[in-house]
Each structure stands twice: as structure tokens, then as C-alpha cells.
Design an enzyme around this catalytic site. Structure first.
Site, PDB file in Angstrom:
ATOM      1  CB  SER A 262      29.117 -19.859  49.951  1.00 28.30           C
ATOM      2  OG  SER A 262      28.656 -21.155  50.266  1.00 28.30           O
ATOM      3  CE  LYS A 263      35.039 -17.904  54.456  1.00 25.76           C
ATOM      4  NZ  LYS A 263      35.635 -17.486  55.694  1.00 25.76           N
TER       5      LYS A 263
END
Ligand code: GLU
Length: 508
Positions: A262-263
Site C-alpha cells: 500500500s501507499k
């Protein structure tokens, strides 16, 4: 056959994560492979999640990757505008049409009222309350209220949203090009909001209207959008439009396979998850592949392999070769694990593919002083095989530009003896006597010296290397000496001998 038209439709809610770049890449490859059109559309209907600067970031990152749109915000096209907020006025007529046909309805319930209902349902053991075909009958909407009441509310300007009227107990089927048949019962879908009280469409409405108006033939996007696809299928049916083909790409997983990359993983896992550097408003920096010194070709090649494979042993593909080989049939269903070592491997391969000339040009941007191009070319040729990034050539081959100040202690510990300086001095004299100072001559003399002194390469070469370069390993010493020249070699041997003998004395 109609022309293939695909779109990459990011929301400017943050910088583009590498998963997003891969989606853009696969869309691009699919379009180009099929002589079609690749479109970029900015989906910015959610004003609350808008992050300043991300639209430019996205366009800039794709440009760096070489993923050029045929139509999009900066390039235009016949289906524009390509930013949804600039298309704002167009969505209402479509949603009103659905209301007229009783496929959608006005809902006047306030946030507080809905929260109350949700809370009560929770207390009664129903944690997943939904606005749907059952509950809508008891709520404040144009299906449950009288026409008069609805008209009154509308004329008083009471805020409302427009929701889709999901049919009860209907089987929704569609074939995904990657996942095969997907079958969902409509009872599992709530009456999603299509049009918000702020006058903006939601993602679902704008996405379908635009895909239709832009004549999109294939929707290729991340797996996280698969749950929305049945709703989209219903929307196409409600409008009476042909729907595009769907292909939902596998997730990008963390290197250990444990969950989605994920970011938020940022640089936490030791590698960037963004194509380019991103500075947050709070002053944080998320690092990017570009600024870390990756070549876009390497980055793209690595990304292409996260979810797709060519079915052959070939691993290095230029963007053109990827276009030739790409097909959705060879995209897997299973999540693709990110592999940081493999990413570096790709970078290394592309660095080796560059000519010494090209590398010399790239290297000059890391230099503070002016160094002749021919010298830089020689440095690149000597060090290239030992570097992953261009700047490594300078760190790895620092001794080619200046006399070392650090000497590897392990070599001193393992190889240096009381006799070393005597032997090295004799070798220095021999080196000094060479008439034609080139790598062949140096090597010839070196070998005869070893023979004369009954020394093995392993005993003596590391000492010689240490004296000239300070390092335990590196490219051919004969070539290094040729590069440095006779005078420099002799000077270094004389100057560094004292430092090393002192180090040797301290160690023992
Ligand atoms: N705007 C959506 C996103 O941010 C696009 C999803 C789609 O491609 O339909 O990913």
C-alpha cells in the site's frame, strides 16, 4: 471491429503508487498492441479527498515512464474534457433520466438520520445495515414518500442525493477477461449514491457515463474495483448501453506475500512504492524510483512482470517489445509479490546495456568538477559491471579520480605480512622500469615477478590492489594502472605504503 479504446482513470487523491503505474502500463500496452487508443481521465469528483498537486504528479510520472496518452488532460482529444470536474454539468441529465424511468430515486435522509438507523440496526444484531430494496421502503425517498411530498421537498431546496434502485434478487453475471465468470446476487448490493447533494456525481455514475461517452471498449483496472463491477453492470443495463469488457488486474503484494502493497508502506520496507519523489504538505518525503536513480526502462520492465509473463525465458523487454508481447490472457489471477532484489537486477541489466559514452554523459551530472569525457568513458568501462546505479560508478571507482584515504582493514589483517612492504617496493621498481606502460606489459611483468618471488596471485595481488585503490576487490589491476598512468601508480605506491604499514602495526 471497433477501435480498442482504453483509459487509465486515476483519482487525484494522492500520488500514484506503483500499482497504479502498472494499471496505466497494462492499459497502454493493451491499447498499443491492438492499434488502439490510450486515454488518461482524471476522476476528481470526490472533492473531499482531493490532494493538491497530484494530477500533475500523475501526468509527470507517466511521462517519465514513457507511457504517453493519445487523449487526456494535457493532450486533448475528441472526447474531452478529460477531467471529470470539468464535465460536471453533464452527469445530471443522465441521472435524471434514470429517476424518470424509476431506475433511480431521490433520497432526503440526512447523515444523522442514517447514522441513527444504522446504530439501531447494530443494537438489534445487524451490523451491516444497508440502504436497499427492503429498507428503502421505510426511509425518506421518492419511492416511499408521496409525489406531493417529494415535489414540496424539491421546491424547498431540501438537500438530497440520488440513489440507484437496485432490483431485488437478480442474478448479475459478467465475464471478466482475467477472472472468468463473476456471478453476484443483487441482494448483496446496496442502493449506492449516484449523485451527491453537492451537485457532483459519485465515482460510479461519472465512471460509467464517461466510459460510455468516451467509447471505452475495455476497462482494465485493479482488483480492488471488482466488487464495484456488478453495480456498474447494472448501471449499463439501466441506461440501456452496451458495456465494455472488464479485466481486473491482480493485486500487488508485499515481498513476503503478506497483504497488499500500500501507499502507506512508503519507504518502510526498504524500497520506494512511488515512481517519483512526493513531498507531502506536512513536509514528509516519499521517495521515488526516478530520484533513486532507476532508469524508466528498468522500472517499466520490472512492473510489467508483476502480474504478467511472456511465457518464455526472456526477461528484458523494451517498451516496444512489451507492446508486441503483451496480452491479457497472460495476466495471472494470483497476487503478484513485489521483489526488491529483482527490481535492482533489472536496473543493473539496463545499466550494462548502456554504452560507456551514454553512461559518461549521465555520470557528469553527479560531478562537482570538470572531468574530460574520454576519462569518464574509461571510468564507466572499468566500473560498469560493478554498479547498479549510475552514481555507484563514482563511489565504486572513487580511487580512479583520487588517491584513496581509506584502506580495507580485512585485507591488511589477512594478507599483509612483515615482508609485504619489501616485496611491494621491489614490484614498484619493476613497474617503474616498464617502457610501454599498458595493461599487457604490466601483466607480463607482474607474472614474471610472481614467478621470480615464488608468490601466488592470491598472496600478492590483493596487496598491490590495496596499495593503489584501498579496496579488497575491483576490475583488472592492470587496466586500473593503465588508466592511472605510470607516474600516478608509482606515487601512490610510495605514499600509501607508510599509511598501510602504520595500520598494520596498529592492528598487530
Ligand atoms: N478513479 C478510480 C481510481 O482511482 C478508477 C477506477 C476505474 O478504473 O474504474 O482508481
Amino acid at each position: 471491429m471497433s477501435t480498442v479504446r482504453v483509459r487509465f482513470a486515476p483519482s487525484p487523491t494522492g500520488p500514484l503508487h506503483i500499482g497504479g503505474v502498472r494499471t496505466a502500463l497494462y492499459n497502454y500496452l493493451f491499447a498499443k498492441k491492438n492499434k488502439g487508443v490510450f486515454i488518461i481521465r482524471i476522476e476528481d469528483t470526490d472533492q473531499t479527498r482531493f490532494v493538491e498537486g497530484t494530477q500533475n504528479y500523475i501526468l509527470d510520472a507517466l511521462k517519465w515512464c514513457g507511457i504517453r496518452p493519445d487523449e487526456g488532460p494535457n493532450v486533448g482529444g475528441n472526447y474531452g474534457p478529460y477531467v471529470q470536474s470539468e464535465r460536471k454539468d453533464l452527469y445530471r441529465q443522465y441521472v435524471e433520466q434514470l429517476v424518470k424511468e424509476e431506475k433511480a430515486y431521490y433520497a432526503f435522509d440526512t447523515e444523522d438520520e442514517l447514522n441513527d438507523v444504522r446504530e439501531k440496526a447494530k443494537q438489534m444484531g445487524m451490523p451491516n445495515w444497508q440502504y436497499n430494496s427492503v429498507t428503502r421502503t421505510t426511509l425518506k425517498n421518492s419511492l416511499s414518500l408521496s409525489q406531493d411530498d417529494v415535489q414540496k421537498k424539491l421546491s424547498l431546496g431540501e438537500p438530497y442525493v440520488i440513489r440507484i434502485k437496485i432490483p431485488r434478487n437478480k442474478e448479475i453475471r459478467f465475464e471478466d477477461k482475467i477472472r472468468g465468470w463473476v456471478v453476484v446476487n443483487s441482494n448483496n448490493i446496496d442502493d449506492k449514491v449516484l449523485f451527491k447533494s453537492d451537485g457532483m456525481p459519485t465515482y460510479h455514475l461519472a465512471n460509467i457515463v464517461d466510459d460510455h461517452l468516451m467509447e471505452i471498449t475495455h476497462v482494465i483496472r485493479g482488483e480492488e474495483w471488482l466488487p464495484s463491477a456488478p453495480l456498474h453492470v447494472l448501471l449499463y443495463e439501466a441506461f440501456g448501453w452496451d458495456r465494455p469488457e472488464f479485466a481486473h488486474l491482480p493485486l500487488l503484494l508485499r515481498p513476503d506475500g503478506n497483504g497488499k502493497l500500500s501507499k502507506r508502506d512508503g519507504d518502510r520496507l526498504g524500497f520506494p512504492v512511488f515512481p517519483c519523489n512526493w513531498h507531502t504538505k506536512e513536509g514528509e518525503l516519499y521517495s521515488g524510483y526516478r530520484e533513486n536513480g532507476y532508469f524508466p526502462e528498468a522500472f517499466i520492465n520490472m512492473l510489467a512482470f508483476l502480474g504478467w509473463n511472456p511465457g518464455t525465458k526472456q526477461e528484458l523487454f523494451s517498451l516496444e517489445e512489451l507492446v508486441d508481447s503483451f496480452s491479457l490472457e497472460r495476466v495471472g489471477k494470483a497476487g503478484a509479490k513485489f521483489d526488491a532484489d529483482k527490481t535492482k537486477w533489472f536496473q543493473q541489466q539496463y545499466l550494462r546495456k548502456k554504452t560507456n559514452e551514454e553512461l559518461a554523459d549521465l555520470l557528469s551530472q553527479y560531478l562537482n568538477e570538470n572531468i574530460e569525457k574520454s576519462k569518464l568513458i574509461s571510468i564507466c568501462s572499468l566500473i560498469k559491471e560493478r554498479a547498479t546505479f549510475v552514481k555507484d560508478i563514482l563511489t565504486e571507482g572513487d580511487y580512479l579520480l583520487k588517491n584513496p584515504v581509506v584502506f580495507d582493514e580485512q585485507v591488511i589483517q589477512k594478507k599483509w605480512t612483515e615482508q609485504s612492504s619489501v616485496l611491494l617496493n621491489e614490484w614498484k621498481d619493476k613497474l617503474n622500469s616498464i617502457n610501454e606502460f599498458n595493461s599487457n606489459e604490466i601483466e607480463k611483468n607482474f607474472k614474471s615477478f610472481l614467478e621470480e618471488k615464488q608468490l601466488s596471485i592470491g598472496q600478492f595481488l590483493p596487496l598491490f590492489r590495496l596499495l593503489i585503490t584501498g579496496k579488497p576487490s575491483g576490475p583488472s589491476m592492470f587496466e586500473i594502472c593503465t588508466f592511472l598512468g605510470q607516474i600516478e601508480c608509482i606515487e601512490r605506491m610510495e605514499n600509501n605504503m607508510k599509511t598501510i604499514t602504520t595500520l598494520f602495526a596498529n592492528i598487530n
